[in-house]
Scaffold this active site. Structure first.
Site, short mmCIF file in Angstrom:
data_model
loop_
_atom_site.label_atom_id
_atom_site.label_comp_id
_atom_site.label_asym_id
_atom_site.label_seq_id
_atom_site.Cartn_x
_atom_site.Cartn_y
_atom_site.Cartn_z
N HIS A 1 -8.11 0.87 1.70
CA HIS A 1 -7.92 0.60 3.14
C HIS A 1 -8.81 1.51 4.00
O HIS A 1 -8.31 2.32 4.79
CB HIS A 1 -6.44 0.77 3.54
CG HIS A 1 -6.10 0.05 4.82
ND1 HIS A 1 -4.84 -0.45 5.08
CD2 HIS A 1 -6.84 -0.25 5.92
CE1 HIS A 1 -4.83 -1.02 6.29
NE2 HIS A 1 -6.03 -0.90 6.81
N GLU B 1 0.84 -1.22 0.00
CA GLU B 1 0.00 0.00 0.00
C GLU B 1 0.87 1.25 0.00
O GLU B 1 1.88 1.28 0.69
CB GLU B 1 -0.90 0.01 1.24
CG GLU B 1 -1.91 -1.12 1.21
CD GLU B 1 -2.79 -1.19 2.44
OE1 GLU B 1 -2.77 -0.23 3.24
OE2 GLU B 1 -3.48 -2.18 2.60
#
Ligand code: DGY
Length: 315
Positions: A282, A264
């Site tokens: 997320h 990420e």
């Protein structure tokens, strides 16, 4: 003028209700994620830190902070961003924010289940592109959830909250654990491989740790039904993303809903062009209510430790 007030390093914006719980302290703010050097410098001499999952808390940061540091309060239930073993020799307390986010993550998990099983993201994109040419009998058909089996991998609190909501959608629930046998909240527990083979929706609820890294790899994906969906709101490293891309591309499984990724905020390029995957940035715990509760719990941990009391939620 020097004061006796403790200094709390905060690595981003926190609600004022949380900051108020810290009491009479000096709050120092730094962007801990994008400027490592600034993070190291800002850490110097602090008594406490409130960190996010995007902040790397390692031996170098603890050294930079020095001996005054008593607590690292992660504003997250996961703490894979913290090298907990490096904190132990210094007696630094590490805390997380369990429970307060269970409902928010469970709700988002269900959002992903609906989105992928009923092709919501794909349909939305089609309408926006101007490619909708009218109702058709066999157009955008998905999978009905009622009567199907939801497999929850992990027996923790978030997975149980996801399971509790399954009754509303008439789904049968099975749990997958390292060891088969017994029940969780009245649902049977099977070996993970068996859950992968029997579930129509597999939802991952295990922490991101070395022993869960690539728990879902090519072999595991191969065990799933070709009609099944994989949901991940836990941690990106639990899924081998390259293997997942291949399984989705070849329709080895029907689809996936992902809120977390291996690197990420980088998303595997192979996922971007696929219509049978829903991609979220997320946001599992991202409701105003839950983020406020997380920040307040982290602040209560800091206040307790600075006052010489035991932390509320140590890891
Ligand atoms: C957590 O709490 O671990 C989430 O992933 C971030 O909110």
């Amino acid at each position: 003028m020097a004061t006796d007030r403790a200094t709390v390093l905060v690595t981003g914006q926190l609600p004022s209700s949380a900051l108020a719980l810290l009491g009479d302290v000096d709050v120092r703010t730094v962007d801990g994620t994008t400027n490592r050097q600034a993070f190291l410098e800002a850490a110097r001499g602090v008594d406490a830190m409130m960190t996010f999952v995007t902040d790397t808390v390692d031996a170098a940061l603890l050294d930079a902070a020095g001996p005054a540091l008593k607590i690292v309060a992660n504003v997250a239930v996961g703490f894979d961003n913290i090298d907990v073993s490096a904190t132990r020799p210094h007696g630094i307390v590490v805390t997380n924010t369990p429970d307060v986010l269970n409902g928010a993550v469970a709700e988002l998990t269900w959002g992903l289940i609906f989105a992928i099983a009923r092709r919501i993201g794909e349909s939305d994109r089609l309408v926006r592109r101007g490619d909708w040419h009218g109702w058709a009998f066999d157009f955008m058909t998905g999978m009905e959830l009622a009567g199907k089996t939801l497999g929850i991998i992990g027996k923790g609190r978030i997975g149980r909250d996801v399971a509790r909501r399954a009754a509303a959608f008439d789904m049968r629930v099975v749990f997958g654990g390292r060891e088969a046998g017994g029940e969780v909240d009245g649902h049977p527990v099977f070996a993970i491989d068996d859950v992968l083979a029997m579930a129509d929706v597999v939802s991952l609820h295990v922490p991101g740790r070395p022993d869960t890294r690539h728990l879902i790899d090519a072999r595991a994906l191969d065990l799933m039904k070709p009609t099944a969906y994989l949901i991940n709101t836990a941690r990106g490293i639990v899924v081998d993303e390259a293997a997942l891309v291949e399984a989705l591309r070849t329709r080895r499984i029907a689809g996936a809903g992902l809120d977390v990724f291996e690197r990420e905020p980088v998303v595997h390029p192979g996922l971007i062009g696929l219509d049978n995957v829903v991609l979220l940035p997320h946001i599992g715990s991202a409701t105003v209510e839950t983020r406020t509760a997380m920040a307040e719990l982290a602040a209560r941990n800091v206040a307790a430790v600075l006052a010489g009391r035991p932390p509320v939620t140590p890891v």
